[in-house]
Design an enzyme around this catalytic site. Structure first.
Site, short mmCIF file in Angstrom:
data_model
loop_
_atom_site.label_atom_id
_atom_site.label_comp_id
_atom_site.label_asym_id
_atom_site.label_seq_id
_atom_site.Cartn_x
_atom_site.Cartn_y
_atom_site.Cartn_z
N VAL A 1 0.84 -1.20 0.00
CA VAL A 1 0.00 0.00 0.00
C VAL A 1 0.88 1.25 0.00
O VAL A 1 0.60 2.21 -0.73
CB VAL A 1 -0.98 0.00 1.19
CG1 VAL A 1 -1.78 1.30 1.25
CG2 VAL A 1 -1.93 -1.19 1.11
N CYS A 2 1.95 1.24 0.78
CA CYS A 2 2.85 2.41 0.84
C CYS A 2 3.52 2.66 -0.50
O CYS A 2 3.62 3.81 -0.96
CB CYS A 2 3.91 2.20 1.92
SG CYS A 2 3.23 2.01 3.57
N SER A 3 3.95 1.60 -1.13
CA SER A 3 4.57 1.69 -2.44
C SER A 3 3.58 2.25 -3.46
O SER A 3 3.90 3.16 -4.23
CB SER A 3 5.08 0.31 -2.86
OG SER A 3 5.75 0.37 -4.08
#
Length: 168
Positions: A59-61
């Site tokens: 999700v962060c990527s």
């Protein structure tokens, strides 16, 4: 403070919760070359600050890639920053692998200066809670989102709309 969970478990956020209309607090974070960066370094620009727990997760990527893809259309008066507590070396490796452009990845690992000033340090994990801050050219916060479940995506459209409203 915002009610935030990580994998459906409540977490304690350290620092002060911010809202639209507040003056953006200063902070010091590190570039991938270990150079300090403050809010003042981008003074006179609209800032979209994308906060992620760890750049190396799905999700962060994706969050960082999404804002990178949109950054070009926002123009030169907008600075897009992604802040996490990942080590600068890990951020540099990730950025090179992902070919991210138009987003500066910054590390808050040393002092948690940003995390505490913006109320996003998850005490139990020593990670930053997923959140978005849009700051105008005069250092006033125009938009804030503390994502209630850290493993979820932020509202990209609302964040980008807040930026576009400031540059229109």
């Amino acid at each position: 403070m915002a009610n935030v969970t990580f994998n459906q478990e409540p977490v304690t956020l350290l620092g002060t919760a911010l809202k639209a209309g507040d003056k953006a607090p200063d902070f010091t974070v590190l570039t991938t070359n270990m150079k300090p960066v403050t809010l003042n370094d981008s003074k006179g620009k609209v800032r979209l600050i994308s906060v992620v727990p760890s750049i190396d997760t799905g999700v962060c990527s994706q969050q960082t890639r999404t804002f990178s893809e949109q950054a070009t259309s926002l123009g030169e008066d907008v600075e897009v920053l992604t802040i996490s507590v990942d080590l600068p070396f890990a951020q540099a490796r990730w950025g090179a692998t992902e070919c991210i452009k138009n987003v500066q990845t910054l590390s808050d690992h040393r002092d948690l200066s940003f995390g505490e000033a913006y109320g996003v340090v998850m005490k139990e994990l020593r990670l930053l809670a997923r959140s978005i801050f849009v700051i105008d050219k005069d250092d006033t916060i125009a938009y804030v989102e503390y994502v209630s479940e850290v493993t979820n995506h932020p509202d990209y459209d609302k964040a980008l709309e807040a930026v576009r409203n400031l540059i229109a």
